[in-house]
Motif scaffolding. Structure first.
Motif, PDB file in Angstrom:
ATOM      1  N   ALA A  79      38.642 -14.924   8.240  1.00  0.00           N
ATOM      2  CA  ALA A  79      37.115 -14.867   9.565  1.00  0.00           C
ATOM      3  C   ALA A  79      36.415 -13.084   8.524  1.00  0.00           C
ATOM      4  O   ALA A  79      35.595 -13.072   9.020  1.00  0.00           O
ATOM      5  CB  ALA A  79      38.210 -14.535  10.493  1.00  0.00           C
ATOM      6  N   LEU A  80      37.465 -12.324   7.690  1.00  0.00           N
ATOM      7  CA  LEU A  80      36.659 -11.591   6.830  1.00  0.00           C
ATOM      8  C   LEU A  80      36.334 -12.226   5.912  1.00  0.00           C
ATOM      9  O   LEU A  80      34.641 -11.603   5.775  1.00  0.00           O
ATOM     10  CB  LEU A  80      37.480 -10.472   7.276  1.00  0.00           C
ATOM     11  CG  LEU A  80      38.400  -9.423   7.700  1.00  0.00           C
ATOM     12  CD1 LEU A  80      39.277  -8.229   8.083  1.00  0.00           C
ATOM     13  CD2 LEU A  80      37.993  -9.059   9.019  1.00  0.00           C
ATOM     14  N   ASP A  81      36.970 -12.771   4.988  1.00  0.00           N
ATOM     15  CA  ASP A  81      36.027 -12.845   3.910  1.00  0.00           C
ATOM     16  C   ASP A  81      34.853 -13.817   3.935  1.00  0.00           C
ATOM     17  O   ASP A  81      33.957 -13.849   3.721  1.00  0.00           O
ATOM     18  CB  ASP A  81      36.793 -14.091   2.828  1.00  0.00           C
ATOM     19  CG  ASP A  81      36.542 -14.735   1.546  1.00  0.00           C
ATOM     20  OD1 ASP A  81      36.623 -14.403   0.693  1.00  0.00           O
ATOM     21  OD2 ASP A  81      36.564 -15.906   1.978  1.00  0.00           O
ATOM     22  N   PHE A  82      34.525 -14.608   5.334  1.00  0.00           N
ATOM     23  CA  PHE A  82      33.509 -15.191   5.417  1.00  0.00           C
ATOM     24  C   PHE A  82      32.773 -14.508   6.217  1.00  0.00           C
ATOM     25  O   PHE A  82      31.443 -15.210   6.815  1.00  0.00           O
ATOM     26  CB  PHE A  82      34.214 -16.328   6.545  1.00  0.00           C
ATOM     27  CG  PHE A  82      34.196 -18.122   5.709  1.00  0.00           C
ATOM     28  CD1 PHE A  82      33.410 -18.891   5.018  1.00  0.00           C
ATOM     29  CD2 PHE A  82      35.440 -18.530   6.078  1.00  0.00           C
ATOM     30  CE1 PHE A  82      34.074 -19.938   4.140  1.00  0.00           C
ATOM     31  CE2 PHE A  82      35.927 -19.202   6.233  1.00  0.00           C
ATOM     32  CZ  PHE A  82      35.515 -20.275   4.419  1.00  0.00           C
ATOM     33  N   LYS A  83      33.251 -13.375   6.334  1.00  0.00           N
ATOM     34  CA  LYS A  83      31.512 -12.709   6.826  1.00  0.00           C
ATOM     35  C   LYS A  83      30.125 -12.469   6.134  1.00  0.00           C
ATOM     36  O   LYS A  83      29.274 -12.828   6.850  1.00  0.00           O
ATOM     37  CB  LYS A  83      32.470 -10.891   6.659  1.00  0.00           C
ATOM     38  CG  LYS A  83      31.404  -9.901   7.790  1.00  0.00           C
ATOM     39  CD  LYS A  83      31.900  -8.589   7.530  1.00  0.00           C
ATOM     40  CE  LYS A  83      31.161  -7.907   8.930  1.00  0.00           C
ATOM     41  NZ  LYS A  83      29.288  -8.319   8.322  1.00  0.00           N
ATOM     42  N   PRO A  84      29.742 -12.500   5.591  1.00  0.00           N
ATOM     43  CA  PRO A  84      28.461 -12.866   4.249  1.00  0.00           C
ATOM     44  C   PRO A  84      27.954 -14.547   5.625  1.00  0.00           C
ATOM     45  O   PRO A  84      27.080 -14.075   5.409  1.00  0.00           O
ATOM     46  CB  PRO A  84      28.573 -12.672   2.995  1.00  0.00           C
ATOM     47  CG  PRO A  84      29.445 -11.790   2.495  1.00  0.00           C
ATOM     48  CD  PRO A  84      30.913 -12.714   3.868  1.00  0.00           C
ATOM     49  N   LEU A  85      28.856 -15.221   4.972  1.00  0.00           N
ATOM     50  CA  LEU A  85      28.344 -16.522   5.899  1.00  0.00           C
ATOM     51  C   LEU A  85      28.072 -16.288   7.128  1.00  0.00           C
ATOM     52  O   LEU A  85      26.816 -17.135   7.661  1.00  0.00           O
ATOM     53  CB  LEU A  85      28.969 -17.752   5.382  1.00  0.00           C
ATOM     54  CG  LEU A  85      28.993 -19.244   6.252  1.00  0.00           C
ATOM     55  CD1 LEU A  85      27.993 -19.318   5.107  1.00  0.00           C
ATOM     56  CD2 LEU A  85      30.090 -20.211   5.355  1.00  0.00           C
ATOM     57  N   ILE A  86      28.927 -16.010   8.042  1.00  0.00           N
ATOM     58  CA  ILE A  86      29.302 -15.946   9.362  1.00  0.00           C
ATOM     59  C   ILE A  86      27.693 -14.788   9.882  1.00  0.00           C
ATOM     60  O   ILE A  86      27.510 -15.233  10.542  1.00  0.00           O
ATOM     61  CB  ILE A  86      30.821 -15.130   9.839  1.00  0.00           C
ATOM     62  CG1 ILE A  86      31.788 -16.151   9.642  1.00  0.00           C
ATOM     63  CG2 ILE A  86      30.473 -14.681  11.498  1.00  0.00           C
ATOM     64  CD1 ILE A  86      32.737 -15.179  10.394  1.00  0.00           C
ATOM     65  N   ASP A  87      27.315 -14.271   9.039  1.00  0.00           N
ATOM     66  CA  ASP A  87      26.295 -13.032  10.007  1.00  0.00           C
ATOM     67  C   ASP A  87      25.045 -13.675   9.453  1.00  0.00           C
ATOM     68  O   ASP A  87      23.827 -13.909  10.487  1.00  0.00           O
ATOM     69  CB  ASP A  87      26.234 -11.601   8.472  1.00  0.00           C
ATOM     70  CG  ASP A  87      27.757 -10.827   8.966  1.00  0.00           C
ATOM     71  OD1 ASP A  87      28.173 -10.714  10.436  1.00  0.00           O
ATOM     72  OD2 ASP A  87      27.527  -9.876   8.448  1.00  0.00           O
TER      73      ASP A  87
END
Length: 312
Positions: A79-87
């Motif tokens: 969930a942290l690794d995906f942060k750029p995509l989530i944002d």
């Protein structure tokens, strides 16, 4: 000759003692560091009951349509690794980042890491959250679990998006995995030392220092745990089982791949084979590393939005 032999034996003994002392220090440092880091790991997301255990899920955004993110193998804190995509996704969609058992802040499990079990557990987590219609967007090995998933839950999945996703027929997955070596490196503390010596894996990437530190600590916590080692043991069986499956023809299928991949022979051709029979299939090569979402999240979201508009 005897004097030479005595000197040689003393030298060997000194070297052996030095190695033992070195390993002892590395082992103790690893134990102390692990205990220290446990108290510094911060919670994020929410824990969802799945199969008598807890699976961590992060939800961001309030869009009418939902995108479910699945990680690649060995991603410490998905969930942290995906942060750029989530944002990039969350201004337009409800984004649900799932951390399967053995990953992130989720529990481990004794259940075999088969395609069926992994897909069923993810589905149960989404059911617990009342999420019934969504795009499944997965990185790397999620391409294998995703195949099983979309064929099981066809009525729920509105599209599949692969981020340099694995293909069942790619080469090299029948090799014997050095599980014993990974466990030794982890338990001895050598894995932590090797990570330290290899430098910052997130240097130059769009994460602040606090998130970088959290990802490193959670990665250390989950390193070579029993759940992910069992998953590694099942690589060959899972890839082989997935060869009997294909993405449903009517399912919108968008595959982003690393354009310059030289590790897997025929990487682009393998993915072209997956989209060729799809009514709504598209392949987009991108210049980047395997974790395309680290640096190309904006492009991924722009292309995904345009693709879904075309499908509609």
């Amino acid at each position: 000759m005897k004097k030479w032999l005595r000197v040689t034996l003393k030298s060997i003994a000194a070297i052996m003692i030095a190695i033992v002392l070195f390993l002892a220090v590395v082992f103790v440092v690893n134990i102390i560091s692990s205990k220290s880091e446990q108290g510094k790991i911060e919670s994020y997301g929410q824990l969802v009951p799945v199969d008598g255990k807890k699976m961590n899920v992060l939800i961001q955004g309030t869009g009418e349509e939902t995108v479910v993110l699945l990680p690649g193998y060995g991603t410490g804190a998905p969930a942290l690794d995906f942060k750029p995509l989530i944002d990039e996704l969350s201004p337009f969609y409800t984004v649900v980042a799932v951390e399967p058992f053995g990953y992130g802040l989720s529990d481990g499990t004794d259940k075999e890491r088969t395609n069926d079990n992994i897909a069923s557990e993810i589905h149960e987590a989404l059911q617990q959250l009342g999420i019934n219609r969504y795009t499944l967007m997965g990185h790397s090995i999620a391409g294998i679990y995703g195949l099983d998933y979309v064929n099981k839950y066809t009525d729920e999945v509105t599209a599949f998006v692969g981020i340099d996703s694995s293909v069942p027929t790619q080469g090299g997955m029948d090799a014997e995995m050095p599980i014993g070596l990974f466990k030794f490196l982890d338990k001895s503390g050598l894995m932590r030392m090797l990570k330290k010596l290899s430098g910052d894996p997130y240097a130059g990437l769009p994460y602040d220092d606090q998130i970088k530190q959290q990802m490193k600590m959670i990665s250390n916590k989950n390193s070579s745990n029993d759940t992910t080692m069992n998953e590694m043991k099942h690589f060959n069986d899972n890839f082989t089982a997935a060869q009997a499956l294909a993405f449903p023809k009517e399912l919108p299928l968008l595959l982003f791949i690393q354009a310059n991949n030289t590790d897997v022979e025929g990487w682009q051709t393998l993915h072209e084979g997956q989209v060729k029979d799809s009514v709504h299939g598209k392949l987009i090569p991108l210049e980047g590393e395997h974790y395309l979402h680290h640096t190309l999240s904006k492009e991924i979201v722009q292309d995904y939005k345009a693709f879904m508009e075309q499908v509609k």
